[in-house]
Design a protein around this motif. Structure first.
Motif, PDB file in Angstrom:
ATOM      1  N   LEU A   8      -1.376  46.194  26.202  1.00 38.79           N
ATOM      2  CA  LEU A   8      -0.063  46.467  25.626  1.00 38.79           C
ATOM      3  C   LEU A   8      -0.213  46.637  24.121  1.00 38.79           C
ATOM      4  O   LEU A   8      -0.849  45.813  23.470  1.00 38.79           O
ATOM      5  N   ALA A  10       2.144  47.419  20.689  1.00 40.26           N
ATOM      6  CA  ALA A  10       3.434  47.669  20.040  1.00 40.26           C
ATOM      7  C   ALA A  10       3.284  48.931  19.204  1.00 40.26           C
ATOM      8  O   ALA A  10       2.357  49.054  18.411  1.00 40.26           O
ATOM      9  N   SER A  11       4.181  49.871  19.431  1.00 41.55           N
ATOM     10  CA  SER A  11       4.141  51.141  18.705  1.00 41.55           C
ATOM     11  C   SER A  11       5.366  51.205  17.801  1.00 41.55           C
ATOM     12  O   SER A  11       6.356  51.853  18.113  1.00 41.55           O
ATOM     13  N   LEU A  16       6.801  50.535  23.076  1.00 42.77           N
ATOM     14  CA  LEU A  16       5.715  49.726  23.612  1.00 42.77           C
ATOM     15  C   LEU A  16       4.858  50.653  24.468  1.00 42.77           C
ATOM     16  O   LEU A  16       5.375  51.362  25.326  1.00 42.77           O
ATOM     17  N   THR A  17       3.552  50.652  24.215  1.00 41.96           N
ATOM     18  CA  THR A  17       2.642  51.498  24.973  1.00 41.96           C
ATOM     19  C   THR A  17       1.757  50.641  25.856  1.00 41.96           C
ATOM     20  O   THR A  17       1.212  49.635  25.412  1.00 41.96           O
ATOM     21  N   THR A  58       4.418  55.085  27.478  1.00 38.66           N
ATOM     22  CA  THR A  58       5.135  54.569  26.316  1.00 38.66           C
ATOM     23  C   THR A  58       6.598  54.398  26.689  1.00 38.66           C
ATOM     24  O   THR A  58       7.208  55.298  27.271  1.00 38.66           O
ATOM     25  N   TYR A  68      13.112  42.027  24.176  1.00 43.90           N
ATOM     26  CA  TYR A  68      11.708  42.441  24.108  1.00 43.90           C
ATOM     27  C   TYR A  68      10.822  41.587  25.012  1.00 43.90           C
ATOM     28  O   TYR A  68       9.967  42.109  25.737  1.00 43.90           O
ATOM     29  N   VAL A  72       8.528  43.023  28.042  1.00 43.40           N
ATOM     30  CA  VAL A  72       7.081  42.788  28.137  1.00 43.40           C
ATOM     31  C   VAL A  72       6.745  42.119  29.474  1.00 43.40           C
ATOM     32  O   VAL A  72       5.777  42.509  30.142  1.00 43.40           O
TER      33      VAL A  72
END
Length: 152
Positions: A8, A10-11, A16-17, A58, A68, A72
């Motif tokens: 994982l 964070a972008s 989230l990618t 993504t 969030y 996740v």
């Protein structure tokens, strides 16, 4: 954060990618598509878009409307599921193709490079079903997997 076969990333603050193994492979692509479908089907609050690629997904979200930690947790749960079997594949989509002339000025060079006539190259290309691993940077451009080296 790292999972057993995914990572994982964070972008920024609103994406989230999920990255699977770094290779072009139908099984990895099937996992990415299955994850994207599962996340999209969950319709989580604040999720704006889910974009699969050949080996990653993504998830774009509104950070003011998204839990969030819950996102996740959902991603980690769904990403650990095995890739669907061949029964989960989608029906092929037929796309009309124009070869040669203004629409395919590279046809003579491809045929010559492959040691084929132009008609043979057309038949060779059109005579099989391709997997589209992702739609890419050029709008509508399909990234195909497993194109024979003779005509790639």
């Amino acid at each position: 954060m790292t999972g057993s076969t995914f990572r994982l990333v964070a972008s920024g603050d609103s994406a989230l990618t999920v990255e699977f193994e770094a290779r072009i492979d139908p099984v990895i692509n099937a996992r990415a598509i299955a994850l994207a479908d599962a996340i999209a089907a969950a319709r989580s609050s604040g999720v704006r878009d889910v974009v699969p690629t050949y080996r990653s997904v993504t998830i774009y979200f509104d950070p003011l409307r998204t839990d969030y930690a819950a996102l996740v947790a959902r991603v980690e749960n769904d990403a650990t599921k095995p890739a669907p079997g061949s029964a989960a594949q989608r029906d092929p989509i037929q796309i009309p193709v124009c070869y040669g002339g203004d629409f395919g000025p590279d046809l003579p060079a491809i045929a010559a490079s492959a040691g084929m006539t132009e008609l043979d190259a057309i038949g060779f290309h059109a005579g099989r079903t391709y997997r589209v691993f992702m739609l890419g940077f050029v709008p509508g451009f399909a990234y195909l997997g497993s194109v024979d080296d003779r005509i790639a």
